[in-house]
Design a protein around this motif. Structure first.
Motif, mmCIF file in Angstrom:
data_model
loop_
_atom_site.group_PDB
_atom_site.id
_atom_site.type_symbol
_atom_site.label_atom_id
_atom_site.label_comp_id
_atom_site.label_asym_id
_atom_site.label_seq_id
_atom_site.Cartn_x
_atom_site.Cartn_y
_atom_site.Cartn_z
ATOM 1 N N ARG A 212 40.363 36.903 39.265
ATOM 2 C CA ARG A 212 39.694 36.432 40.476
ATOM 3 C C ARG A 212 38.384 37.188 40.689
ATOM 4 N NH1 ARG A 212 41.763 34.213 45.330
ATOM 5 N NH2 ARG A 212 40.237 34.389 47.021
ATOM 6 N N LYS B 40 42.201 25.890 42.477
ATOM 7 C CA LYS B 40 43.647 25.679 42.564
ATOM 8 C C LYS B 40 43.952 24.267 43.071
ATOM 9 C CE LYS B 40 47.925 27.295 44.678
ATOM 10 N NZ LYS B 40 48.295 25.944 45.115
ATOM 11 N N CYS C 159 43.761 21.882 40.360
ATOM 12 C CA CYS C 159 44.908 21.970 39.462
ATOM 13 C C CYS C 159 46.113 21.226 40.023
ATOM 14 C CB CYS C 159 45.293 23.434 39.218
ATOM 15 S SG CYS C 159 44.094 24.370 38.253
ATOM 16 N N VAL D 71 46.294 28.356 37.418
ATOM 17 C CA VAL D 71 46.066 29.555 38.217
ATOM 18 C C VAL D 71 47.382 30.313 38.305
ATOM 19 C CG1 VAL D 71 44.203 28.565 39.610
ATOM 20 C CG2 VAL D 71 46.555 28.377 40.402
ATOM 21 N N ILE E 127 45.415 33.946 44.663
ATOM 22 C CA ILE E 127 45.058 33.667 43.271
ATOM 23 C C ILE E 127 44.663 34.955 42.577
ATOM 24 C CG2 ILE E 127 43.432 32.454 41.770
ATOM 25 C CD1 ILE E 127 43.198 30.326 43.984
ATOM 26 N N LEU F 68 42.551 32.704 36.843
ATOM 27 C CA LEU F 68 42.224 31.289 36.696
ATOM 28 C C LEU F 68 41.899 31.036 35.235
ATOM 29 C CD1 LEU F 68 40.454 32.678 39.219
ATOM 30 C CD2 LEU F 68 39.993 30.293 39.741
#
Length: 783
Positions: free
Chosen positions: A631, A656, A659, A672, A679, A682
């Protein structure tokens, strides 16, 4: 295309130029690397480094042709994890049995037998390459001042030198090692060995290095980065040019360097030509003699000819270049640091010292280093040493440049414009220069290069003169770029006899240091990257949108979205191609409503469109497929683009969301990992598209061509090159297709849809032609 297979009998590799694996750059794996990874917990082997045990392709490790484990993750301070490969049942379910039983004693590769099996292919390869080298020498021997082998101490230059020695008379060339002073310690050992061998054979061997130590240059320029690779010019190219001038006693020499660059090393190098002029060093020829060799060829040649091996390779390093290189990262950084921490620590300390950290948290600074945030910088914004001592402003018709504490003499740099009758005023007081010139006098003139087809505006060169004055510390790159030797820094900056070739201006912003430390001004912060703020689309929004359309219900008047969410969601469905610019439903939306909602083809088309949204494009162009980013690293990269930390958080959180919608669920485009709903990492992954979805490729090719200005003919190598910047986005970047997959799909499309595409897979060309009387929308009719 060069191919190979693994040989279970010898544990080695066999060259198979027609029916093997397209080269994935295999490398031998020795006991030391296995020990560092902790492989001794799973299998047994002798602790020796004379002979390797297996082969690795990137993160995949093969023993006698069987993949037995992968590595995942890893960074400067953390060892990559081993992921054992287990057997599968006929129904593709994993069992508890590893493909190679634990505690099997590993056999060493049978080097002698492997080399014997490849003897004929290697002899042909050697003869063809030596002939090329000899022909190149004969072509230029009466025209050039020298020939030299650019020697680095890595495996490729070891092979290159051996081939040149076999092809040419020993007195016809010299060997030059460009010492960056940041080489692996093991590289210096191999350099000593090779230098001694050259002396015994009567071959001249020289070393070239910058007058600046890395500890000096890093503190002057700021640490190098992927976008700011000043280090190559300062520590390698310029010193080699200046050394050759010294050896030859000639400023304007023209030579040829034999270089060990290979096309399989990267997509950028895949576009190189064997011979070029001025691309590696100004005014010099380069010949990439082993351009079409693979690492399989290189390693087999080393073993067959008993050539010395840089010990760095035995310690898990896939390359032998500079320590703590900005182009590295991940597992590679770990292997370097494990073996060479003493040499790397001074450079790591400089990165930490020069980084401006908002919170002054040591944890944050460490993360900036090991996650690779340091190598993502594009300017000097986050460096303590950056100061905007150069300022431009326009008042009326006047351009006014102000420089505080200039580092070099503007009166020397202005000599390059002595052929222009410029009328400007200079005011100097209290270590401040103020330059005033009527801007109209600069606007209509172009500065012509003497040895180049390019040209620059006079205004740009005039500004660059003073940017040099503001920042020049005498790195000598401009001196090396001036082929006629009219610039010298030996006793301070002196320019004498300038003929206005302007090669010294062929640098971004005119000065490497200025460009490295510049702090962006004004409100040009690319906030459009944050297209969706905190309102990226949710799966239920998309389902409701499609269902309402199927039921002939106006979604925009019948939804649960808030006032801030509606414009963002409308932007999303437009970007996907479900609505046109007039907010009317498109052919693609009609297709989606008529097909299954989980149609990979339709979502593939939508993602090909969505790729051109600024936020999506940022992910695609900055996050390499199958690379795990922390991150913090993504946040640092976004801040480098000009976003605030809050905006960067929105972009990270949006990833996210993407996703969770069909792009991630059906296409599997990204992942993620969370910790307590936060998070942590990634990654973009290769999509689930394959040869069954080749119409998605056809659509994205037309989209690419249209975005490139209706350019309907290009090569496969262009599409595979991840470094090329254009308005169009290659389907390879978007979906993660491999070259093999592209070849199969293109061949299938070309044979079935001859009215849309022609693919000519000629070796070295691989031309793709789209029929310009069709559009991307026409492809939708093929579904």
């Amino acid at each position: 295309m060069a191919r190979y297979i693994y040989d279970s009998e010898t544990g080695g590799i066999l060259l198979q130029y027609f029916d093997g694996i397209t080269s994935n750059e295999p490398r031998p794996v020795y006991a030391t690397e296995l020990n560092i990874l902790g492989v001794d917990e799973y299998w047994d082997y002798e602790n020796q480094d004379d002979i390797p045990y297996m082969w690795a392709e990137a993160n995949h490790y093969y023993y006698k042709g069987i993949k037995i484990f992968d590595t995942k993750g890893g960074n400067l301070y953390e060892k990559p994890k081993i992921e054992i490969i287990y057997q599968k049942t006929e129904k593709e379910k994993l069992t508890e049995n590893p493909v190679l039983p634990f505690h099997t004693k590993l056999d060493k590769i049978k080097i002698k037998e492997m080399c014997e099996k490849n003897k004929e292919e290697l002899n042909i390869l050697e003869q063809l390459t030596c002939k090329k080298i000899y022909n190149e020498y004969c072509k230029y021997k009466d025209k050039l001042d020298c020939f030299h082998v650019a020697f680095s101490g890595g495996k490729d230059s070891i092979v290159l030198l051996e081939l040149v020695k076999k092809a040419l008379p020993k007195s016809s060339f010299i060997v030059l090692f460009g010492d960056t002073q940041m080489e692996f310690p093991d590289t210096y050992k191999i350099i000593d060995i090779v230098e001694e061998g050259c002396k015994k054979e009567g071959i001249e061997f020289y070393r070239a290095k910058s007058h600046l130590k890395p500890e000096e240059s890093w503190r002057l320029f700021g640490p190098p980065s992927r976008a700011l690779r000043w280090c190559c010019s300062v520590h390698k190219s310029a010193p080699q040019t200046l050394k050759l001038r010294e050896i030859l006693g000639k400023k304007d020499y023209i030579g040829m360097d034999f270089v060990g660059v290979r096309a399989f090393e990267s997509s950028t190098r895949a576009t190189y030509e064997e011979e070029n002029f001025g691309k590696k060093q100004k005014g010099q020829y380069s010949f990439n003699a082993i351009l079409n060799w693979t690492s399989a060829d290189v390693w087999l040649y080393i073993y067959s000819n008993n050539l010395p091996i840089n010990e760095a390779y035995k310690k898990g390093n896939s390359r032998a270049g500079c320590l703590f290189c900005p182009m590295g990262g991940g597992k590679g950084d770990f292997f370097q640091y494990y073996s060479y921490s003493k040499e790397m620590n001074p450079l790591i300390s400089i990165v930490k010292d020069l980084y401006i950290n908002d919170t002054d948290s040591q944890e944050k600074i460490n993360s900036y280093v090991f996650s690779g945030g340091w190598n993502a910088r594009k300017n000097g914004r986050d460096l303590t040493i950056s100061k905007n001592n150069y300022k431009e402003e326009k008042i009326g018709q006047d351009l006014i440049i102000t420089i505080k504490n200039p580092r070099s003499d503007w009166r020397e740099w202005i000599k390059i414009l002595s052929n222009y009758n410029l009328n400007y005023d200079i005011v100097s007081n209290d270590n401040t220069l103020k330059i005033i010139i009527n801007e109209n006098s600069l606007d209509k003139n172009l500065v012509k290069y003497s040895n180049n087809s390019k040209d620059l505006s006079l205004k740009r060169v005039f500004k660059q003169v003073f940017k040099k004055a503001s920042s020049c510390v005498g790195c000598k790159v401009c001196e090396a770029n001036c082929r006629y030797g009219h610039i010298s820094f030996n006793d301070g900056l002196k320019i004498n006899g300038c003929i206005q070739c302007y090669e010294c201006q062929d640098l971004v912003n005119g000065c490497l240091l200025y460009n490295s430390l510049i702090i962006p001004t004004g409100d040009k912060r690319k906030l459009s990257i944050n297209s969706f703020a905190n309102h990226a689309p949710k799966p239920e929004w998309i389902k409701d949108f499609v269902q309402n359309y199927k039921n002939n219900v106006d979604f925009w008047s019948n939804n649960t979205l808030g006032p801030q969410q509606i414009p963002r969601f409308k932007k999303f469905v437009k970007s996907c191609g479900f609505l046109d610019n007039s907010n009317k439903p498109t052919k693609l939306l009609n297709l989606l409503s008529n097909k299954r909602y989980n149609s990979i083809d339709i979502w593939g088309i939508a993602y090909a469109n969505f790729a051109y949204n600024t936020q999506s494009r940022w992910y695609i162009e900055n996050m390499e497929i199958d690379t795990i980013y922390t991150r913090d690293k993504i946040s640092d990269m976004l801040v480098e683009e000009g976003l605030s930390r809050d905006d960067s958080t929105s972009v990270i959180n949006a990833f996210k969301r993407f996703c969770d919608i069909p792009f991630g669920v059906y296409l599997k485009f990204g992942n993620v990992k969370l910790s307590n709903k936060t998070i942590k990492t990634l990654s973009r992954t290769k999509t689930s598209l394959d040869n069954n979805n080749k119409l998605v490729l056809l659509y994205s090719l037309y989209k690419y061509a249209e975005e490139c200005g209706d350019y309907y003919q290009f090569s496969l190598s262009t599409l595979m090159d991840m470094t090329i910047k254009s308005k169009g986005i290659s389907p390879v970047k978007i979906f993660g297709f491999s070259r093999d997959e592209m070849e199969v799909m293109l061949s299938g499309l070309s044979s079935k849809y001859t009215d849309f595409i022609d693919y000519t897979p000629t070796h070295g060309l691989e031309k793709i032609t789209l029929m310009d009387y069709h559009t991307s929308q026409d492809v939708l009719d093929l579904f």
